[in-house]
Design an enzyme around this catalytic site. Structure first.
Site, PDB file in Angstrom:
ATOM      1  CG  HIS A   1     105.048  42.576 -20.075  1.00  0.00           C
ATOM      2  ND1 HIS A   1     104.083  41.646 -19.786  1.00  0.00           N
ATOM      3  CD2 HIS A   1     106.081  42.296 -19.265  1.00  0.00           C
ATOM      4  CE1 HIS A   1     104.526  40.832 -18.861  1.00  0.00           C
ATOM      5  NE2 HIS A   1     105.746  41.194 -18.536  1.00  0.00           N
TER       6      HIS A   1
ATOM      7  CB  CYS B   1      90.087  48.510 -16.141  1.00  0.00           C
ATOM      8  SG  CYS B   1      89.854  47.736 -17.746  1.00  0.00           S
TER       9      CYS B   1
HETATM   10  C1  PEP Z   1      93.602  48.505 -21.848  1.00  0.00           C
HETATM   11  O1  PEP Z   1      93.807  48.203 -23.037  1.00  0.00           O
HETATM   12  O2  PEP Z   1      93.441  49.666 -21.436  1.00  0.00           O
HETATM   13  C2  PEP Z   1      93.532  47.437 -20.831  1.00  0.00           C
HETATM   14  C3  PEP Z   1      93.128  47.677 -19.605  1.00  0.00           C
HETATM   15  O3  PEP Z   1      93.963  46.201 -21.198  1.00  0.00           O
HETATM   16  P1  PEP Z   1      95.523  45.834 -21.380  1.00  0.00           P
HETATM   17  O4  PEP Z   1      96.336  47.002 -20.943  1.00  0.00           O
HETATM   18  O5  PEP Z   1      95.760  44.609 -20.552  1.00  0.00           O
HETATM   19  O6  PEP Z   1      95.591  45.564 -22.843  1.00  0.00           O
END
Ligand code: PEP
Ligand code: MG
Length: 580
Positions: free
Chosen positions: A206, A503
């Site tokens: 986070h 992403c």
């Molecule tokens: C990922 O898991 O790469 C993603 C983009 O989602 P998050 O980082 O919010 O879990």
């Protein structure tokens, strides 16, 4: 962001001494370097073992001290709430209310009157209320975090030590702590935070993601960081994953040169494309409507990931359909006719939510998280899709909507049906579970697009907790097994002619971006600060050259070799220009 694995593969958590300076090593997030004074995030105080009881003739004086401590904490929190924006206002306001609670103050006073020391009295009263609240469940159980936060702050005041959490920053500083809680990051005074350094966490935790989002250089997993005295001047190098104590003046000069290269690259506002004109959309990751407005003002072609759970964090209950619709509409309007991919709620595991997380999961990362919340809190999932439909009607703009943590074509089908029932026409899912990557053709038959979440895809492929920095070499995004799954997904997208974006943090690595382009990925979404370097490397290669870089990376047997092979296959001059 940097190629996380490279710095992790060295020696996260170790320190070098070269005689004049000490260098602490961790895992870097971002490419910037800064020099500044340390401000430590104070840890929660414990009840001193030697705290004496309260003698009868001291009761009034001790009670007055404790009341003053409660009052100061309440006033401090209210002042912070007045100065805050977004989710922080509610978090701080709720905690301030708890500090004013008459019953809590009265019980503490009664314990002092019967001879307890002040911190012990406070601790026991809070402990009693916490148990009561937890047993009552529901809304009261959710207040336990606020209660404990009040306890920590009041205890600190009584003991005359700094209040836990990020202190008010009088000058630009390097914020250092064991880790930052979501509430800590929500209340950061961004204008004064030069960098964030933590002892715990991992590159995709986070704190690291929020720091990347805000464009703040960050180094996580830095052993010994909390031992640095307040005011110590350090050089934080996110690209190298290091924190140098008492750096020579040349270090700051080197950082300044790096910043110059970055700002030169930022002058190019062309759409993302290879040298021979093969388009790759360059998109921004966002977490709030404010992020959307900031990102939309930059040279990006839209947003490829709106992490909507940020709107739900630190809440007692889910935001209403109306509040959500207003937020989504604001994000859509910010980007106008540019693409905006809104991800539905991804709570659970590393993103716990008070009202949606199962308290008894032994393996939350393998539990009810992401789209699986539809099994436990279906109303929350439905209300969000309704709000997205409302935002679409209100703005006349079409959101691209995707669900996180999809494992099967059946889940993709079910999500697509629910989203389409709300009038949403661009429906996709994330590929972040190996099962979905292996069956990408079948998944793609159900939806209009997919987006690869490389952070979780690496976590689940390598069976490695993304929060455990000491295992960062295993969860390295250059692991050939992870790349194979990305390649399989991209190939499926090409077969059926549907978009496959990335992403996760891979998209922010300018070297990896070339590999992803070569694999056939159609969009890259990242923290806006990472876009210029990615635009540069993609543009420096033809599609065929990018394919050759991808082939080189896939042919390697381990992560460092994969990255090295990609680096060696880059077009001449590119690696030097970016100091990759
Ligand atoms: C990922 O898991 O790469 C993603 C983009 O989602 P998050 O980082 O919010 O879990
Ligand atoms: Mg994910």
């Amino acid at each position: 962001m940097t190629s996380v694995p490279e710095s992790a593969a060295h020696s996260a958590g170790a320190a070098d001494h070269d005689g004049s300076t000490t260098v602490l090593h961790g895992v870097g997030v971002g490419r910037a370097g800064v020099v500044g004074p340390v401000v430590q995030v104070a840890a929660a105080p414990v009840v001193p073992a030697e705290e004496p009881g309260t003698a009868p003739d001291q009761v009034d004086a001790v009670q007055a001290r404790v009341t003053a401590a409660f009052d100061a904490v309440s006033a401090g929190l209210r002042a912070q709430a007045d100065a805050a924006t977004g989710a922080a206002v509610e978090v701080l306001g709720a905690t301030a209310q708890m500090a004013d609670d008459k019953a809590l103050r009265k019980q503490t006073a009664q314990r002092i009157a019967s001879g307890s020391g002040p911190v012990a009295a406070l601790d026991e009263s809070v402990g009693g209320f916490a148990t009561m609240f937890e047993q009552a469940g529901g809304y009261l159980a959710e207040r336990v975090t606020d209660l404990r936060s009040v306890r920590d702050r009041v205890a600190a005041r009584i003991l005359g030590v700094p209040e836990p959490g990020v202190p008010a920053l009088a000058r630009p500083s390097v914020v250092v702590g064991r880790d930052l809680a979501p509430a800590d990051t929500a209340t950061l005074d961004v204008s004064h935070v030069l960098a964030i350094v933590t002892e715990l966490g991992g590159p995709t935790s986070h704190t690291a993601i929020i720091a990347g989002q805000l464009g703040i250089p960050c180094v996580v997993r830095v052993g010994g960081a909390t031992a640095l005295a307040d005011g110590t001047v350090v050089a934080v190098d996110a690209a190298a994953g290091t924190v140098e104590v008492g750096p020579a003046p040349e270090v700051a000069q080197g950082f300044a040169r790096r910043a110059e290269v970055a700002s030169r690259l930022a002058e190019d506002h062309a759409p993302g494309a290879t040298a021979d004109g093969h388009g790759v959309l360059l998109l921004a990751n966002i977490g709030t409507a404010e992020d959307a407005e900031r990102a939309a003002a930059q040279a990006v072609e839209g947003s490829g990931l709106f992490r909507t759970e940020v709107l739900f964090l630190d809440r007692e209950t889910a935001p209403t359909r109306e509040e959500q619709a207003a937020t989504y509409a604001r994000a859509l309007r910010a980007f106008g006719d540019r693409k905006v991919v809104i991800r539905t709620l991804d709570a659970g595991a590393d993103k716990p939510l008070k009202f949606a997380t199962q308290p008894d999961e032994e393996n939350p990362a393998l539990g009810v998280r992401g789209y699986r919340l539809v099994r436990t809190v279906p109303d929350v999932v439905t209300a969000q899709l309704e709000a997205l439909g409302d935002a679409r009607r209100e703005t006349g703009l079409e959101p691209w909507v995707m669900a996180p943590m999809i494992a099967t074509p059946g889940e993709a089908r079910e999500f697509a049906a629910s989203a389409r029932a709300q009038g949403l026409t661009k429906v996709g899912v994330m590929v972040e579970i190996p099962a979905a990557a292996l069956r990408a053709d079948a998944i793609l038959r159900e939806v209009d697009f997919v987006s690869i979440g490389s952070n979780d895809l690496a976590q689940y492929t390598m069976a490695t907790d993304r929060l455990r920095g000491e295992l960062a070499d295993l969860i390295d995004l250059w692991q050939p097994a992870v790349l194979d799954l990305v390649a399989a997904t991209a190939a499926a997208g090409q077969r059926v002619g549907k978009d496959v974006g990335v992403c996760g943090e891979s998209a922010a690595d300018p070297l990896m971006a070339v590999v992803l382009t070569g694999l056939g990925v159609t969009s890259l979404s990242m923290a806006p600060v990472a876009v210029p370097a990615v635009r540069y490397t993609v543009k420096a290669h033809t599609l065929d050259q990018a394919r050759a870089v991808a082939r080189a990376a896939l042919a390697a047997d381990d992560a460092p070799a994969s990255r090295a092979a990609a680096l060696a296959a880059l077009a001449p001059g590119v690696a030097d220009a970016l100091a990759l």
